[in-house]
Scaffold this motif. Sequence first.
Motif, mmCIF file in Angstrom:
data_model
loop_
_atom_site.group_PDB
_atom_site.id
_atom_site.type_symbol
_atom_site.label_atom_id
_atom_site.label_comp_id
_atom_site.label_asym_id
_atom_site.label_seq_id
_atom_site.Cartn_x
_atom_site.Cartn_y
_atom_site.Cartn_z
ATOM 1 N N ARG A 1 0.662 -1.042 -0.029
ATOM 2 C CA ARG A 1 0.020 0.077 0.013
ATOM 3 C C ARG A 1 0.870 1.093 0.010
ATOM 4 O O ARG A 1 0.926 2.232 -0.700
ATOM 5 C CB ARG A 1 -0.904 0.087 1.095
ATOM 6 C CG ARG A 1 -1.926 1.490 1.240
ATOM 7 C CD ARG A 1 -2.787 1.466 2.345
ATOM 8 N NE ARG A 1 -4.235 0.774 2.010
ATOM 9 C CZ ARG A 1 -4.890 1.455 1.071
ATOM 10 N NH1 ARG A 1 -4.732 2.265 0.433
ATOM 11 N NH2 ARG A 1 -5.965 0.596 0.623
ATOM 12 N N ASP A 2 1.959 1.161 0.838
ATOM 13 C CA ASP A 2 2.769 2.438 0.939
ATOM 14 C C ASP A 2 3.512 2.502 -0.620
ATOM 15 O O ASP A 2 3.796 3.777 -1.010
ATOM 16 C CB ASP A 2 3.885 2.313 1.950
ATOM 17 C CG ASP A 2 3.004 2.412 3.461
ATOM 18 O OD1 ASP A 2 2.107 2.778 3.600
ATOM 19 O OD2 ASP A 2 3.871 1.975 4.298
ATOM 20 N N ALA A 3 4.000 1.457 -0.944
ATOM 21 C CA ALA A 3 4.645 1.672 -2.434
ATOM 22 C C ALA A 3 3.635 1.979 -3.196
ATOM 23 O O ALA A 3 3.982 2.986 -4.409
ATOM 24 C CB ALA A 3 5.463 0.325 -3.044
ATOM 25 N N LEU A 4 2.629 1.588 -3.443
ATOM 26 C CA LEU A 4 1.383 2.138 -4.597
ATOM 27 C C LEU A 4 1.109 3.706 -4.329
ATOM 28 O O LEU A 4 1.380 4.301 -5.122
ATOM 29 C CB LEU A 4 0.205 1.358 -4.380
ATOM 30 C CG LEU A 4 0.109 -0.033 -4.934
ATOM 31 C CD1 LEU A 4 -1.059 -0.743 -4.641
ATOM 32 C CD2 LEU A 4 0.519 -0.071 -6.357
ATOM 33 N N GLN A 5 1.122 3.985 -2.982
ATOM 34 C CA GLN A 5 0.484 5.330 -2.647
ATOM 35 C C GLN A 5 1.793 6.339 -3.097
ATOM 36 O O GLN A 5 1.456 7.374 -3.788
ATOM 37 C CB GLN A 5 0.219 5.612 -1.345
ATOM 38 C CG GLN A 5 -0.084 6.902 -1.022
ATOM 39 C CD GLN A 5 -0.950 7.179 0.327
ATOM 40 O OE1 GLN A 5 -2.259 6.606 0.260
ATOM 41 N NE2 GLN A 5 -0.303 7.358 1.520
ATOM 42 N N SER A 6 2.854 5.980 -2.737
ATOM 43 C CA SER A 6 4.220 6.984 -3.210
ATOM 44 C C SER A 6 4.135 6.781 -4.646
ATOM 45 O O SER A 6 4.591 7.954 -5.101
ATOM 46 C CB SER A 6 5.203 5.985 -2.645
ATOM 47 O OG SER A 6 6.606 6.789 -2.684
ATOM 48 N N SER A 7 4.296 5.785 -5.234
ATOM 49 C CA SER A 7 4.271 5.846 -6.731
ATOM 50 C C SER A 7 2.959 6.792 -7.426
ATOM 51 O O SER A 7 3.341 7.439 -8.171
ATOM 52 C CB SER A 7 4.522 4.261 -7.617
ATOM 53 O OG SER A 7 5.362 3.865 -6.908
ATOM 54 N N ILE A 8 1.937 6.547 -6.811
ATOM 55 C CA ILE A 8 0.710 6.983 -7.654
ATOM 56 C C ILE A 8 0.785 8.843 -7.239
ATOM 57 O O ILE A 8 0.549 9.601 -8.245
ATOM 58 C CB ILE A 8 -0.368 6.567 -7.046
ATOM 59 C CG1 ILE A 8 -0.698 5.135 -7.437
ATOM 60 C CG2 ILE A 8 -1.599 7.608 -7.240
ATOM 61 C CD1 ILE A 8 -1.786 4.373 -6.886
ATOM 62 N N LEU A 9 1.215 8.958 -6.012
ATOM 63 C CA LEU A 9 1.433 10.684 -5.664
ATOM 64 C C LEU A 9 2.305 11.148 -6.363
ATOM 65 O O LEU A 9 2.143 12.378 -6.619
ATOM 66 C CB LEU A 9 1.299 10.477 -4.105
ATOM 67 C CG LEU A 9 0.143 10.216 -3.402
ATOM 68 C CD1 LEU A 9 0.097 10.374 -2.000
ATOM 69 C CD2 LEU A 9 -1.253 10.917 -3.777
ATOM 70 N N GLU A 10 3.580 10.431 -6.721
ATOM 71 C CA GLU A 10 4.495 11.098 -7.160
ATOM 72 C C GLU A 10 4.179 11.236 -8.734
ATOM 73 O O GLU A 10 4.314 12.432 -9.392
ATOM 74 C CB GLU A 10 5.689 9.795 -7.246
ATOM 75 C CG GLU A 10 7.046 10.618 -8.176
ATOM 76 C CD GLU A 10 8.285 9.657 -8.035
ATOM 77 O OE1 GLU A 10 9.028 9.772 -9.151
ATOM 78 O OE2 GLU A 10 8.277 8.769 -7.179
ATOM 79 N N ALA A 11 3.458 10.203 -9.294
ATOM 80 C CA ALA A 11 3.060 10.512 -10.698
ATOM 81 C C ALA A 11 1.886 11.759 -10.903
ATOM 82 O O ALA A 11 1.825 12.234 -11.874
ATOM 83 C CB ALA A 11 2.465 9.078 -11.361
ATOM 84 N N TYR A 12 1.027 11.593 -9.687
ATOM 85 C CA TYR A 12 -0.023 12.831 -9.763
ATOM 86 C C TYR A 12 0.674 14.071 -9.653
ATOM 87 O O TYR A 12 0.609 15.112 -10.590
ATOM 88 C CB TYR A 12 -0.912 12.470 -8.422
ATOM 89 C CG TYR A 12 -1.894 13.907 -8.241
ATOM 90 C CD1 TYR A 12 -2.956 14.019 -9.173
ATOM 91 C CD2 TYR A 12 -1.667 14.616 -7.260
ATOM 92 C CE1 TYR A 12 -3.766 15.180 -8.970
ATOM 93 C CE2 TYR A 12 -2.481 15.782 -6.886
ATOM 94 C CZ TYR A 12 -3.511 16.044 -7.802
ATOM 95 O OH TYR A 12 -4.214 17.061 -7.659
ATOM 96 N N ALA A 13 1.842 14.190 -8.903
ATOM 97 C CA ALA A 13 2.522 15.562 -8.694
ATOM 98 C C ALA A 13 3.368 15.877 -9.955
ATOM 99 O O ALA A 13 3.376 17.053 -10.477
ATOM 100 C CB ALA A 13 3.734 15.437 -7.754
#
Length: 96
Positions: free
Chosen positions: A69-81
């Motif tokens: 979950r942490d890895a997904l959230q980190s990757s997704i929020l980076e792509a969003y940024a």
Amino acid sequence: MEITEIRVRKVKDAGKLKAYVTITFDSSFVVHNIKVISGHNGDFIAMPSRQTKTGEYKDVAHPITTELRDALQSSILEAYANAQDEPFEDEDRIDV
């Protein structure tokens, strides 16, 4: 299992909802409609869900471990940024 693609569709004027995300694993498995939500403690992700007959929302797909979950959230929020400067409602494809 590796994340091979993240697509971000930003949403304009939708309150706390900031974007819908599609994520692909190993160029073989895709999960649609992950949401980026603005919360009191910053942005977070919400997994795709459906409403039950009782009105409760249940995740359709979700990570089992905190680490994933942490890895997904980190990757997704980076792509969003990284998609922040792009126009709304367009799909921004980010290969990772």
